[in-house]
Motif scaffolding. Structure first.
Motif, PDB file in Angstrom:
ATOM      1  N   MET A   1      17.711  -1.581   8.349  1.00  0.00           N
ATOM      2  CA  MET A   1      18.631  -1.784   7.262  1.00  0.00           C
ATOM      3  C   MET A   1      18.321  -3.091   6.537  1.00  0.00           C
ATOM      4  O   MET A   1      18.323  -3.135   5.317  1.00  0.00           O
ATOM      5  N   LEU A   2      18.074  -4.136   7.310  1.00  0.00           N
ATOM      6  CA  LEU A   2      17.737  -5.424   6.699  1.00  0.00           C
ATOM      7  C   LEU A   2      16.421  -5.350   5.941  1.00  0.00           C
ATOM      8  O   LEU A   2      16.265  -6.003   4.907  1.00  0.00           O
ATOM      9  N   ASP A   3      15.516  -4.547   6.453  1.00  0.00           N
ATOM     10  CA  ASP A   3      14.235  -4.391   5.753  1.00  0.00           C
ATOM     11  C   ASP A   3      14.443  -3.783   4.375  1.00  0.00           C
ATOM     12  O   ASP A   3      13.798  -4.179   3.400  1.00  0.00           O
ATOM     13  N   LYS A   4      15.363  -2.832   4.276  1.00  0.00           N
ATOM     14  CA  LYS A   4      15.657  -2.206   2.982  1.00  0.00           C
ATOM     15  C   LYS A   4      16.270  -3.232   2.024  1.00  0.00           C
ATOM     16  O   LYS A   4      15.933  -3.270   0.843  1.00  0.00           O
ATOM     17  N   ILE A   5      17.154  -4.073   2.538  1.00  0.00           N
ATOM     18  CA  ILE A   5      17.768  -5.110   1.708  1.00  0.00           C
ATOM     19  C   ILE A   5      16.708  -6.074   1.197  1.00  0.00           C
ATOM     20  O   ILE A   5      16.711  -6.459   0.026  1.00  0.00           O
ATOM     21  N   ILE A   6      15.794  -6.445   2.073  1.00  0.00           N
ATOM     22  CA  ILE A   6      14.708  -7.346   1.662  1.00  0.00           C
ATOM     23  C   ILE A   6      13.863  -6.698   0.577  1.00  0.00           C
ATOM     24  O   ILE A   6      13.495  -7.340  -0.414  1.00  0.00           O
ATOM     25  N   GLU A   7      13.555  -5.410   0.752  1.00  0.00           N
ATOM     26  CA  GLU A   7      12.759  -4.705  -0.258  1.00  0.00           C
ATOM     27  C   GLU A   7      13.474  -4.703  -1.603  1.00  0.00           C
ATOM     28  O   GLU A   7      12.851  -4.917  -2.645  1.00  0.00           O
ATOM     29  N   ILE A   8      14.774  -4.466  -1.574  1.00  0.00           N
ATOM     30  CA  ILE A   8      15.556  -4.453  -2.817  1.00  0.00           C
ATOM     31  C   ILE A   8      15.527  -5.830  -3.478  1.00  0.00           C
ATOM     32  O   ILE A   8      15.301  -5.961  -4.679  1.00  0.00           O
ATOM     33  N   ILE A   9      15.726  -6.868  -2.702  1.00  0.00           N
ATOM     34  CA  ILE A   9      15.709  -8.232  -3.240  1.00  0.00           C
ATOM     35  C   ILE A   9      14.334  -8.570  -3.799  1.00  0.00           C
ATOM     36  O   ILE A   9      14.218  -9.156  -4.874  1.00  0.00           O
ATOM     37  N   MET A  10      13.304  -8.179  -3.069  1.00  0.00           N
ATOM     38  CA  MET A  10      11.938  -8.443  -3.535  1.00  0.00           C
ATOM     39  C   MET A  10      11.648  -7.679  -4.835  1.00  0.00           C
ATOM     40  O   MET A  10      10.891  -8.147  -5.676  1.00  0.00           O
ATOM     41  N   THR A  11      12.257  -6.520  -4.998  1.00  0.00           N
ATOM     42  CA  THR A  11      12.064  -5.739  -6.220  1.00  0.00           C
ATOM     43  C   THR A  11      12.794  -6.375  -7.391  1.00  0.00           C
ATOM     44  O   THR A  11      12.293  -6.401  -8.520  1.00  0.00           O
ATOM     45  N   ILE A  12      13.969  -6.919  -7.131  1.00  0.00           N
ATOM     46  CA  ILE A  12      14.797  -7.498  -8.194  1.00  0.00           C
ATOM     47  C   ILE A  12      14.305  -8.886  -8.608  1.00  0.00           C
ATOM     48  O   ILE A  12      14.377  -9.240  -9.791  1.00  0.00           O
ATOM     49  N   LEU A  13      13.783  -9.648  -7.683  1.00  0.00           N
ATOM     50  CA  LEU A  13      13.379 -11.030  -7.969  1.00  0.00           C
ATOM     51  C   LEU A  13      12.432 -11.172  -9.165  1.00  0.00           C
ATOM     52  O   LEU A  13      12.634 -12.062  -9.986  1.00  0.00           O
ATOM     53  N   PRO A  14      11.411 -10.355  -9.300  1.00  0.00           N
ATOM     54  CA  PRO A  14      10.508 -10.548 -10.447  1.00  0.00           C
ATOM     55  C   PRO A  14      11.199 -10.392 -11.798  1.00  0.00           C
ATOM     56  O   PRO A  14      10.787 -11.001 -12.787  1.00  0.00           O
ATOM     57  N   PHE A  15      12.262  -9.603 -11.853  1.00  0.00           N
ATOM     58  CA  PHE A  15      12.940  -9.368 -13.119  1.00  0.00           C
ATOM     59  C   PHE A  15      13.947 -10.458 -13.467  1.00  0.00           C
ATOM     60  O   PHE A  15      14.480 -10.491 -14.563  1.00  0.00           O
ATOM     61  N   LEU A  16      14.225 -11.331 -12.540  1.00  0.00           N
ATOM     62  CA  LEU A  16      15.193 -12.394 -12.797  1.00  0.00           C
ATOM     63  C   LEU A  16      14.600 -13.520 -13.633  1.00  0.00           C
ATOM     64  O   LEU A  16      15.323 -14.386 -14.104  1.00  0.00           O
ATOM     65  N   GLY A  17      13.314 -13.497 -13.812  1.00  0.00           N
ATOM     66  CA  GLY A  17      12.658 -14.523 -14.616  1.00  0.00           C
ATOM     67  C   GLY A  17      12.542 -15.825 -13.839  1.00  0.00           C
ATOM     68  O   GLY A  17      12.770 -15.894 -12.652  1.00  0.00           O
ATOM     69  N   GLY A  18      12.191 -16.868 -14.546  1.00  0.00           N
ATOM     70  CA  GLY A  18      12.091 -18.168 -13.890  1.00  0.00           C
ATOM     71  C   GLY A  18      10.705 -18.401 -13.320  1.00  0.00           C
ATOM     72  O   GLY A  18       9.748 -17.679 -13.598  1.00  0.00           O
ATOM     73  N   ASN A  19      10.621 -19.389 -12.534  1.00  0.00           N
ATOM     74  CA  ASN A  19       9.361 -19.849 -11.972  1.00  0.00           C
ATOM     75  C   ASN A  19       8.915 -18.944 -10.823  1.00  0.00           C
ATOM     76  O   ASN A  19       9.703 -18.551  -9.976  1.00  0.00           O
ATOM     77  N   ARG A  20       7.633 -18.670 -10.804  1.00  0.00           N
ATOM     78  CA  ARG A  20       7.073 -17.807  -9.748  1.00  0.00           C
ATOM     79  C   ARG A  20       7.171 -18.495  -8.385  1.00  0.00           C
ATOM     80  O   ARG A  20       7.417 -17.843  -7.374  1.00  0.00           O
ATOM     81  N   LYS A  21       6.980 -19.813  -8.357  1.00  0.00           N
ATOM     82  CA  LYS A  21       7.075 -20.547  -7.098  1.00  0.00           C
ATOM     83  C   LYS A  21       8.486 -20.445  -6.518  1.00  0.00           C
ATOM     84  O   LYS A  21       8.669 -20.273  -5.324  1.00  0.00           O
ATOM     85  N   LYS A  22       9.471 -20.556  -7.394  1.00  0.00           N
ATOM     86  CA  LYS A  22      10.856 -20.462  -6.932  1.00  0.00           C
ATOM     87  C   LYS A  22      11.142 -19.077  -6.360  1.00  0.00           C
ATOM     88  O   LYS A  22      11.811 -18.939  -5.354  1.00  0.00           O
ATOM     89  N   ARG A  23      10.616 -18.050  -7.020  1.00  0.00           N
ATOM     90  CA  ARG A  23      10.831 -16.684  -6.536  1.00  0.00           C
ATOM     91  C   ARG A  23      10.191 -16.489  -5.169  1.00  0.00           C
ATOM     92  O   ARG A  23      10.769 -15.885  -4.273  1.00  0.00           O
ATOM     93  N   LYS A  24       8.963 -17.024  -5.040  1.00  0.00           N
ATOM     94  CA  LYS A  24       8.288 -16.912  -3.746  1.00  0.00           C
ATOM     95  C   LYS A  24       9.065 -17.669  -2.665  1.00  0.00           C
ATOM     96  O   LYS A  24       9.208 -17.186  -1.545  1.00  0.00           O
ATOM     97  N   ALA A  25       9.561 -18.843  -3.004  1.00  0.00           N
ATOM     98  CA  ALA A  25      10.328 -19.629  -2.046  1.00  0.00           C
ATOM     99  C   ALA A  25      11.607 -18.890  -1.661  1.00  0.00           C
ATOM    100  O   ALA A  25      11.982 -18.840  -0.480  1.00  0.00           O
ATOM    101  N   SER A  34      16.526 -13.115   7.263  1.00  0.00           N
ATOM    102  CA  SER A  34      16.663 -11.776   7.831  1.00  0.00           C
ATOM    103  C   SER A  34      16.049 -11.702   9.231  1.00  0.00           C
ATOM    104  O   SER A  34      16.585 -11.030  10.110  1.00  0.00           O
ATOM    105  N   GLU A  35      14.942 -12.403   9.439  1.00  0.00           N
ATOM    106  CA  GLU A  35      14.338 -12.448  10.774  1.00  0.00           C
ATOM    107  C   GLU A  35      15.280 -13.133  11.760  1.00  0.00           C
ATOM    108  O   GLU A  35      15.427 -12.691  12.906  1.00  0.00           O
ATOM    109  N   LEU A  36      15.934 -14.197  11.310  1.00  0.00           N
ATOM    110  CA  LEU A  36      16.899 -14.898  12.157  1.00  0.00           C
ATOM    111  C   LEU A  36      18.052 -13.973  12.532  1.00  0.00           C
ATOM    112  O   LEU A  36      18.457 -13.900  13.694  1.00  0.00           O
ATOM    113  N   VAL A  37      18.558 -13.230  11.559  1.00  0.00           N
ATOM    114  CA  VAL A  37      19.654 -12.297  11.817  1.00  0.00           C
ATOM    115  C   VAL A  37      19.211 -11.213  12.799  1.00  0.00           C
ATOM    116  O   VAL A  37      19.934 -10.857  13.721  1.00  0.00           O
TER     117      VAL A  37
END
Length: 97
Positions: A1-25, A34-37
């Protein structure tokens, strides 16, 4: 389930604009979180399994002790009745029957 959430966030992040470094961070932080959880969940499930195992072991021991106590109580009643000095003692006649 957490993996799906991560995939969704990773999909949405590029469309939020801003700095690529910030998105990667941000993506790295989300992944680490998510690994900690997941690790905490695994640890808690292991602890729960231990608690349940200990509970059922203890429960069966208590049941055995109760059975032994009732058996000993019956033996004690018989032994006490046989110690009656009079042969006509009502307790003794009940036990010998």
């Amino acid at each position: 389930m957490l993996d799906k959430i991560i995939e969704i966030i990773m999909t949405i992040l590029p469309f939020l604009g801003g700095n690529r470094k910030k998105r990667k961070a941000m993506a790295q932080e989300v992944k680490e979180f998510s690994e900690l959880v997941k690790d905490q969940y695994t640890f808690l499930m292991q602890q729960l399994e231990k608690v349940l195992k200990d509970y059922f072991d203890l429960s069966s021991r208590v049941k055995e002790m109760h059975t032994e106590i009732f058996s000993l109580r019956g033996q004690l009643a018989q032994a006490a009745a046989l110690q009656c000095i009079n042969k006509e003692c009502p307790q003794r006649s009940v036990v010998e029957s």
